[in-house]
Design an enzyme around this catalytic site. Sequence first.
Site, PDB file in Angstrom:
ATOM      1  N   ASP A  15       0.869  -1.195   0.000  1.00  0.00           N
ATOM      2  CA  ASP A  15       0.000   0.000   0.000  1.00  0.00           C
ATOM      3  C   ASP A  15       0.897   1.233   0.000  1.00  0.00           C
ATOM      4  OD1 ASP A  15      -1.782   2.072   0.633  1.00  0.00           O
ATOM      5  OD2 ASP A  15      -1.865   1.506   2.758  1.00  0.00           O
ATOM      6  N   CYS A  16       1.027   1.883  -1.168  1.00  0.00           N
ATOM      7  CA  CYS A  16       1.880   3.079  -1.267  1.00  0.00           C
ATOM      8  C   CYS A  16       1.031   4.321  -1.103  1.00  0.00           C
ATOM      9  CB  CYS A  16       2.521   3.181  -2.643  1.00  0.00           C
ATOM     10  SG  CYS A  16       3.629   1.876  -3.018  1.00  0.00           S
TER      11      CYS A  16
ATOM     12  N   THR B 190       3.008   9.532   1.598  1.00  0.00           N
ATOM     13  CA  THR B 190       4.075   9.671   2.600  1.00  0.00           C
ATOM     14  C   THR B 190       4.745   8.329   2.874  1.00  0.00           C
ATOM     15  OG1 THR B 190       2.745  11.412   3.621  1.00  0.00           O
ATOM     16  CG2 THR B 190       4.633  10.597   4.878  1.00  0.00           C
TER      17      THR B 190
ATOM     18  N   GLY C 254      -8.591   7.763  -6.288  1.00  0.00           N
ATOM     19  CA  GLY C 254      -7.392   7.217  -5.648  1.00  0.00           C
ATOM     20  C   GLY C 254      -7.592   5.735  -5.345  1.00  0.00           C
TER      21      GLY C 254
ATOM     22  N   ASP D 275      -6.327   3.910  -3.132  1.00  0.00           N
ATOM     23  CA  ASP D 275      -6.489   3.646  -1.684  1.00  0.00           C
ATOM     24  C   ASP D 275      -7.948   3.792  -1.264  1.00  0.00           C
ATOM     25  OD1 ASP D 275      -6.211   6.405  -2.267  1.00  0.00           O
ATOM     26  OD2 ASP D 275      -5.317   6.879  -0.314  1.00  0.00           O
ATOM     27  N   ARG D 276      -8.673   4.701  -1.911  1.00  0.00           N
ATOM     28  CA  ARG D 276     -10.077   4.917  -1.553  1.00  0.00           C
ATOM     29  C   ARG D 276     -10.941   3.768  -2.064  1.00  0.00           C
ATOM     30  NH1 ARG D 276     -11.582  10.829  -3.248  1.00  0.00           N
ATOM     31  NH2 ARG D 276     -13.002  10.600  -1.475  1.00  0.00           N
TER      32      ARG D 276
ATOM     33  N   THR E 112       2.244  29.505  21.812  1.00  0.00           N
ATOM     34  CA  THR E 112       2.098  29.324  20.361  1.00  0.00           C
ATOM     35  C   THR E 112       1.784  27.877  19.994  1.00  0.00           C
ATOM     36  OG1 THR E 112       3.710  31.075  20.101  1.00  0.00           O
ATOM     37  CG2 THR E 112       3.239  29.759  18.147  1.00  0.00           C
TER      38      THR E 112
HETATM   39  N1  LIG Z   1      -0.271  10.286  18.081  1.00  0.00           N
HETATM   40  C1  LIG Z   1       0.306  10.567  16.912  1.00  0.00           C
HETATM   41  N2  LIG Z   1       0.896  11.764  16.729  1.00  0.00           N
HETATM   42  C2  LIG Z   1       1.469  12.083  15.562  1.00  0.00           C
HETATM   43  N3  LIG Z   1       1.499  11.269  14.489  1.00  0.00           N
HETATM   44  C3  LIG Z   1       0.944  10.072  14.618  1.00  0.00           C
HETATM   45  C4  LIG Z   1       0.315   9.642  15.823  1.00  0.00           C
HETATM   46  N4  LIG Z   1      -0.165   8.398  15.624  1.00  0.00           N
HETATM   47  C5  LIG Z   1       0.155   8.067  14.352  1.00  0.00           C
HETATM   48  N5  LIG Z   1       0.817   9.061  13.751  1.00  0.00           N
HETATM   49  C6  LIG Z   1       1.308   9.116  12.383  1.00  0.00           C
HETATM   50  O1  LIG Z   1       0.326   8.590  11.543  1.00  0.00           O
HETATM   51  C7  LIG Z   1       0.973   7.926  10.486  1.00  0.00           C
HETATM   52  C8  LIG Z   1       0.179   6.709  10.136  1.00  0.00           C
HETATM   53  O2  LIG Z   1      -0.821   7.119   9.289  1.00  0.00           O
HETATM   54  P1  LIG Z   1      -1.104   6.405   7.936  1.00  0.00           P
HETATM   55  O3  LIG Z   1      -0.223   5.260   7.717  1.00  0.00           O
HETATM   56  O4  LIG Z   1      -2.560   6.192   7.882  1.00  0.00           O
HETATM   57  O5  LIG Z   1      -0.766   7.566   6.921  1.00  0.00           O
HETATM   58  P2  LIG Z   1       0.575   7.898   6.173  1.00  0.00           P
HETATM   59  O6  LIG Z   1       1.299   6.655   5.882  1.00  0.00           O
HETATM   60  O7  LIG Z   1       1.336   8.934   6.938  1.00  0.00           O
HETATM   61  O8  LIG Z   1      -0.049   8.575   4.894  1.00  0.00           O
HETATM   62  P3  LIG Z   1      -0.144   7.993   3.410  1.00  0.00           P
HETATM   63  O9  LIG Z   1      -0.881   6.696   3.503  1.00  0.00           O
HETATM   64  O10 LIG Z   1      -0.885   9.053   2.699  1.00  0.00           O
HETATM   65  O11 LIG Z   1       1.272   7.839   3.018  1.00  0.00           O
HETATM   66  C9  LIG Z   1       2.342   7.522  10.935  1.00  0.00           C
HETATM   67  O12 LIG Z   1       3.291   7.886   9.966  1.00  0.00           O
HETATM   68  C10 LIG Z   1       2.566   8.294  12.206  1.00  0.00           C
HETATM   69  O13 LIG Z   1       3.648   9.184  12.062  1.00  0.00           O
HETATM   70  C1  LIG Z   2      -6.663  11.770  -1.932  1.00  0.00           C
HETATM   71  C2  LIG Z   2      -5.441  10.857  -1.863  1.00  0.00           C
HETATM   72  C3  LIG Z   2      -4.170  11.689  -1.962  1.00  0.00           C
HETATM   73  C4  LIG Z   2      -5.488  10.184  -0.487  1.00  0.00           C
HETATM   74  O1  LIG Z   2      -4.442   9.276  -0.343  1.00  0.00           O
HETATM   75  C5  LIG Z   2      -5.494   9.777  -2.978  1.00  0.00           C
HETATM   76  O2  LIG Z   2      -6.620   8.992  -2.810  1.00  0.00           O
HETATM   77  C6  LIG Z   2      -5.505  10.374  -4.363  1.00  0.00           C
HETATM   78  O3  LIG Z   2      -4.477  10.767  -4.865  1.00  0.00           O
HETATM   79  N1  LIG Z   2      -6.718  10.443  -4.997  1.00  0.00           N
HETATM   80  C7  LIG Z   2      -6.924  10.925  -6.333  1.00  0.00           C
HETATM   81  C8  LIG Z   2      -8.166  11.750  -6.476  1.00  0.00           C
HETATM   82  C9  LIG Z   2      -9.440  11.114  -5.970  1.00  0.00           C
HETATM   83  O4  LIG Z   2      -9.424  10.166  -5.192  1.00  0.00           O
HETATM   84  O5  LIG Z   2     -10.533  11.571  -6.355  1.00  0.00           O
HETATM   85  K   LIG Z   3      -2.898   5.192   4.107  1.00  0.00           K
END
Ligand SMILES: Nc1ncnc2c1ncn2[C@@H]1O[C@H](COP(=O)(O)OP(=O)(O)OP(=O)(O)O)[C@@H](O)[C@H]1O
Ligand SMILES: CC(C)(CO)[C@@H](O)C(=O)NCCC(=O)O
Ligand SMILES: [K+]
Length: 257
Positions: free
Chosen positions: A6-7, A10, A107, A109-110, A184
Site C-alpha cells: 500500500d503506497c 508519505t 485514488g 487507496d479509496r 504558540t
Molecule cells: N499520536 C500521533 N501523533 C502524531 N502522528 C501520529 C500519531 N499516531 C500516528 N501518527 C502518524 O500517523 C501515520 C500513520 O498514518 P497512515 O499510515 O494512515 O498515513 P501515512 O502513511 O502517513 O499517509 P499515506 O498513507 O498518505 O502515506 C504515521 O506515519 C505516524 O507518524
Molecule cells: C486523496 C489521496 C491523496 C489520499 O491518499 C489519494 O486517494 C488520491 O491521490 N486520490 C486521487 C483523487 C481522488 O481520489 O478523487
Molecule cells: K494510508
Amino acid sequence: MLLAIDCGNTNTVFSIWDGERFIATWRTSTEWQRTADQYYVWLSTLMHFQKIEADITEVIVSSTVPRVVFNLRVFADRYFNTRPIVVGKDGCVLPVDVRVDEGTAVGPDRLVNTVAGYNLYGGDLIVVDFGTATTFDVVDTDGAYIGGVIAPGVNLSLEALHQAAAALPHVDITKPQNVIGTNTVACMQSGVFWGYIGLIKEICARIKAEHGRDMKVISTGGLAPLFQQAEALFDEFNDDLTMHGLVVINEHNRKNI
Ligand SMILES: Nc1ncnc2c1ncn2[C@@H]1O[C@H](COP(=O)(O)OP(=O)(O)OP(=O)(O)O)[C@@H](O)[C@H]1O
Ligand SMILES: CC(C)(CO)[C@@H](O)C(=O)NCCC(=O)O
Ligand SMILES: [K+]
C-alpha cells in the site's frame, strides 16, 4: 503467500498474508526513485531479521503515487517471479461498482478502503482515512464507491502553518487540554485538533443527510484513535482496513482468472 503493498504519498506499507492472517507488516517512506533491488534488500533483511520464511507467490499493489508502480512491478517479477495485480490498472477487477463523474481517476487507496469496508461492515458507510490527506469515502448500500471528500491531512495542516508563517514552529499533533491556548504551540495544536473534530462531525453529518440513510462511520489510519478519544466520532476503528481490502481484491481477481 501474498505480499500486499500500500503506497501512500508519505509512507509505503508491506504486509505478508499467509491465507489466514498478516504474519508481518513493515513501513517505509515512499520514494519514487527506489529501485526493485533496493526494495528487495530492505524487505529480505527485515524478513531475515524476524526469521520470517514466507514463500511469496502473489503480489498486489495499491499506489497513490503513479511513479512507484514501475519499480514495484519489476520487484515482483524479478524476485517473486509473479505479475502483480495493480489496483486501478488493467487486469484488476473490483468487486464493487464505482459511480463517479466520467474521467475521474479515484485514488486506489479509496477504492481499496471501499472494498474492505463493504466486506467487513456491509453497505451505507463513510470510511475516514487519516493519511497525507484525510479522505471520506462514501459506500452505497450495494458496496459501490459513490464519491466522498478530500480534506488536508492533519500533519499537512500543521506543516502548512509552519511553512507559511515565520514565527510558527514545527509542531506534532496531540489532544490539547484546553481550547484556549496560552502559548504558540498550544494555540496551533488547538486550531488543528478542535478544528478537525469539527470538520469530521460536520462532514459526516452532511454526508448522512445527503445520503438519506443510516450510515456507519469507519475510521482507519494512525491518527483516528486520537480524535476518537476526544469524542465518539466513529462506530468502528480498523487499522488494517486498507490491507484487508487488498486481500479481498486479490482473492476476487485470482478467482476470476
Ligand atoms: N499520536 C500521533 N501523533 C502524531 N502522528 C501520529 C500519531 N499516531 C500516528 N501518527 C502518524 O500517523 C501515520 C500513520 O498514518 P497512515 O499510515 O494512515 O498515513 P501515512 O502513511 O502517513 O499517509 P499515506 O498513507 O498518505 O502515506 C504515521 O506515519 C505516524 O507518524
Ligand atoms: C486523496 C489521496 C491523496 C489520499 O491518499 C489519494 O486517494 C488520491 O491521490 N486520490 C486521487 C483523487 C481522488 O481520489 O478523487
Ligand atoms: K494510508
